[in-house]
Design a protein around this motif. Structure first.
Motif, PDB file in Angstrom:
ATOM      1  N   CYS A  49      10.927  42.402  10.419  1.00  0.00           N
ATOM      2  CA  CYS A  49       9.635  41.888   9.947  1.00  0.00           C
ATOM      3  C   CYS A  49       9.390  40.482  10.470  1.00  0.00           C
ATOM      4  N   VAL A  50      10.420  39.638  10.480  1.00  0.00           N
ATOM      5  CA  VAL A  50      10.305  38.279  11.014  1.00  0.00           C
ATOM      6  C   VAL A  50       9.991  38.340  12.507  1.00  0.00           C
ATOM      7  N   ALA A  51      10.675  39.214  13.237  1.00  0.00           N
ATOM      8  CA  ALA A  51      10.426  39.364  14.669  1.00  0.00           C
ATOM      9  C   ALA A  51       9.001  39.840  14.928  1.00  0.00           C
ATOM     10  N   CYS A  52       8.548  40.765  14.115  1.00  0.00           N
ATOM     11  CA  CYS A  52       7.183  41.286  14.224  1.00  0.00           C
ATOM     12  C   CYS A  52       6.176  40.143  14.055  1.00  0.00           C
ATOM     13  N   ALA A  53       6.365  39.334  13.025  1.00  0.00           N
ATOM     14  CA  ALA A  53       5.463  38.213  12.756  1.00  0.00           C
ATOM     15  C   ALA A  53       5.511  37.190  13.886  1.00  0.00           C
ATOM     16  N   SER A  54       6.691  36.971  14.470  1.00  0.00           N
ATOM     17  CA  SER A  54       6.807  35.982  15.549  1.00  0.00           C
ATOM     18  C   SER A  54       6.072  36.431  16.810  1.00  0.00           C
ATOM     19  N   MET A  55       5.787  37.719  16.910  1.00  0.00           N
ATOM     20  CA  MET A  55       5.016  38.232  18.043  1.00  0.00           C
ATOM     21  C   MET A  55       3.524  38.280  17.728  1.00  0.00           C
ATOM     22  N   GLY A  56       3.148  37.744  16.571  1.00  0.00           N
ATOM     23  CA  GLY A  56       1.740  37.711  16.203  1.00  0.00           C
ATOM     24  C   GLY A  56       1.231  38.984  15.555  1.00  0.00           C
ATOM     25  N   LEU A  57       2.143  39.860  15.163  1.00  0.00           N
ATOM     26  CA  LEU A  57       1.759  41.109  14.499  1.00  0.00           C
ATOM     27  C   LEU A  57       1.927  40.952  12.997  1.00  0.00           C
ATOM     28  N   PRO A  59       3.457  42.180   9.798  1.00  0.00           N
ATOM     29  CA  PRO A  59       4.520  43.095   9.374  1.00  0.00           C
ATOM     30  C   PRO A  59       4.066  44.172   8.393  1.00  0.00           C
ATOM     31  N   LYS A  60       3.146  43.852   7.496  1.00  0.00           N
ATOM     32  CA  LYS A  60       2.729  44.852   6.499  1.00  0.00           C
ATOM     33  C   LYS A  60       1.985  46.024   7.146  1.00  0.00           C
ATOM     34  N   ASN A  61       1.565  45.861   8.410  1.00  0.00           N
ATOM     35  CA  ASN A  61       0.946  46.978   9.130  1.00  0.00           C
ATOM     36  C   ASN A  61       1.994  47.905   9.743  1.00  0.00           C
ATOM     37  N   HIS A  62       3.252  47.488   9.727  1.00  0.00           N
ATOM     38  CA  HIS A  62       4.312  48.260  10.359  1.00  0.00           C
ATOM     39  C   HIS A  62       5.453  48.624   9.413  1.00  0.00           C
ATOM     40  N   PHE A  63       5.604  47.861   8.343  1.00  0.00           N
ATOM     41  CA  PHE A  63       6.674  48.076   7.369  1.00  0.00           C
ATOM     42  C   PHE A  63       6.058  48.088   5.977  1.00  0.00           C
ATOM     43  N   VAL A  64       6.241  49.185   5.267  1.00  0.00           N
ATOM     44  CA  VAL A  64       5.667  49.316   3.930  1.00  0.00           C
ATOM     45  C   VAL A  64       6.797  49.548   2.938  1.00  0.00           C
ATOM     46  N   VAL A  65       6.805  48.764   1.871  1.00  0.00           N
ATOM     47  CA  VAL A  65       7.797  48.983   0.813  1.00  0.00           C
ATOM     48  C   VAL A  65       7.230  50.033  -0.134  1.00  0.00           C
TER      49      VAL A  65
END
Length: 82
Positions: A49-57, A59-65
């Motif tokens: 999720c941190v990596a996703c955010a660092s790429m400007g994406l 995370p909640k669009n890719h990882f759902v709890v």
């Protein structure tokens, strides 16, 4: 486990929403990926999720709890994150 077995495991555990969106449950994936316990896999997901955010994406669009109720002893239930 070889690459073909891993790919087959991913294909087998894939689920789809009513809109046809594919998703995987973490509690199935951690076993497939040979993590010894859920906590270790959950830490890896947090890093993803941190990596996703660092790429400007987002995370909640890719990882759902997802929380579901699971039975524990004597018919009692508790919330379990996936």
């Amino acid at each position: 486990m070889n690459q073909k077995e891993i790919i087959s495991g991913f294909e087998t555990s894939c689920q789809k929403t009513s809109a046809g969106i594919e998703f995987w449950n973490g509690r199935e994936l951690y076993k497939l990926l040979k993590y010894s316990e859920w906590r270790a896999f959950n830490t890896a997901v947090d890093r993803a999720c941190v990596a996703c955010a660092s790429m400007g994406l987002e995370p909640k669009n890719h990882f759902v709890v997802h929380t579901k109720m699971v039975e524990i002893g004597s018919g009692a239930k508790r919330a379990s994150e996936d």
